[in-house]
Design an enzyme around this catalytic site. Sequence first.
Site, mmCIF file in Angstrom:
data_model
loop_
_atom_site.group_PDB
_atom_site.id
_atom_site.type_symbol
_atom_site.label_atom_id
_atom_site.label_comp_id
_atom_site.label_asym_id
_atom_site.label_seq_id
_atom_site.Cartn_x
_atom_site.Cartn_y
_atom_site.Cartn_z
ATOM 1 C CE1 TYR A 243 43.108 35.848 45.211
ATOM 2 C CE2 TYR A 243 43.437 35.574 42.839
ATOM 3 C CZ TYR A 243 43.462 35.050 44.127
ATOM 4 O OH TYR A 243 43.830 33.752 44.317
ATOM 5 C CB CYS B 211 41.002 39.332 39.761
ATOM 6 S SG CYS B 211 39.932 38.241 38.813
ATOM 7 C CG PHE C 117 37.987 36.737 35.004
ATOM 8 C CD1 PHE C 117 37.261 36.608 33.835
ATOM 9 C CD2 PHE C 117 39.337 36.415 34.986
ATOM 10 C CE1 PHE C 117 37.856 36.172 32.659
ATOM 11 C CE2 PHE C 117 39.945 35.969 33.819
ATOM 12 C CZ PHE C 117 39.201 35.848 32.655
ATOM 13 C CB CYS C 118 37.175 39.918 40.974
ATOM 14 S SG CYS C 118 37.893 38.299 41.347
#
Length: 280
Positions: free
Chosen positions: A14, A17, A19-20
């Site tokens: 995403y 996001c 973390f991404c």
Amino acid sequence: QLPAGSLQLTLYQYKTCPFCSKVRAFLDYHGLPYEIVEVNPIMRKEIKFSSYRKVPILLANAGSPLQLNDSSVIISAIKTYLISKRNSLEEIVSFYPPMKTVTEQGKEVFEYGNKYWLMLDEKETKRVYPVKEVRVEEMKWRKWADDWLVHLISPNVYRTPREALASFDYIVREGKFGTVEGFFAKYMGAVAMFFISKRLKKRHHLQDNVREDLYEAVNEWVKAVGKHRLFMGGNQPNLADLAVYGVLRVMEGLEAFDDMMVHTKIHPWYQRMEEVIQKA
């Protein structure tokens, strides 16, 4: 440097996001080409091939196809692969076995106990970390980004109904939603996340004014980098720099980000990070 085409990467993500965003910051800084597959956060059809249902997921092919899960495992495994010429990527990934644990809420999750370690031999370790303290510091702040900094994002970007709506407008615009799906996601999601952010504030013991926690955390990071280093990694960013930058970057364009830039000392470091990643 890797020979052209020797490592084929596909990132399932995403866009908004944190973390991404961490993984993208790492791949971009290291000049690694990768394809992006934006995942629909409601249906998640794009990752139906995977029993692991979170993003990011990185599919890597360095001779044989391989799936890497968890942002910090992805970063540690690929960084180890770039440095170490001894092991195949498959062997390196086997050093990060998932362990099933149960959260306080009774939910089963996978954890990776050694995800902040690079799996290097003594000679390689000396080259990357000339003194032991450098490695300890990098691991400490990578963990801090995952365990603390990332939890300050939602309570800050969904702090008020107006901010929640602006955040979901951004999420729907940047994400993968159908027209009707996007409309409902924007308005219902904004309402839901406004109330969820209040629960998160309580769970993480944040102050009534969650901005104060964000300012304190960011200034703590700036203090740790210090006045005499461009980055925590010295003249170049290390994995902690990339993690913190990746997490903070998802707030760009939102009120929380602008407030952070005005009320903390992060701006010079953040600008240097932007420049060095753009150059890479």
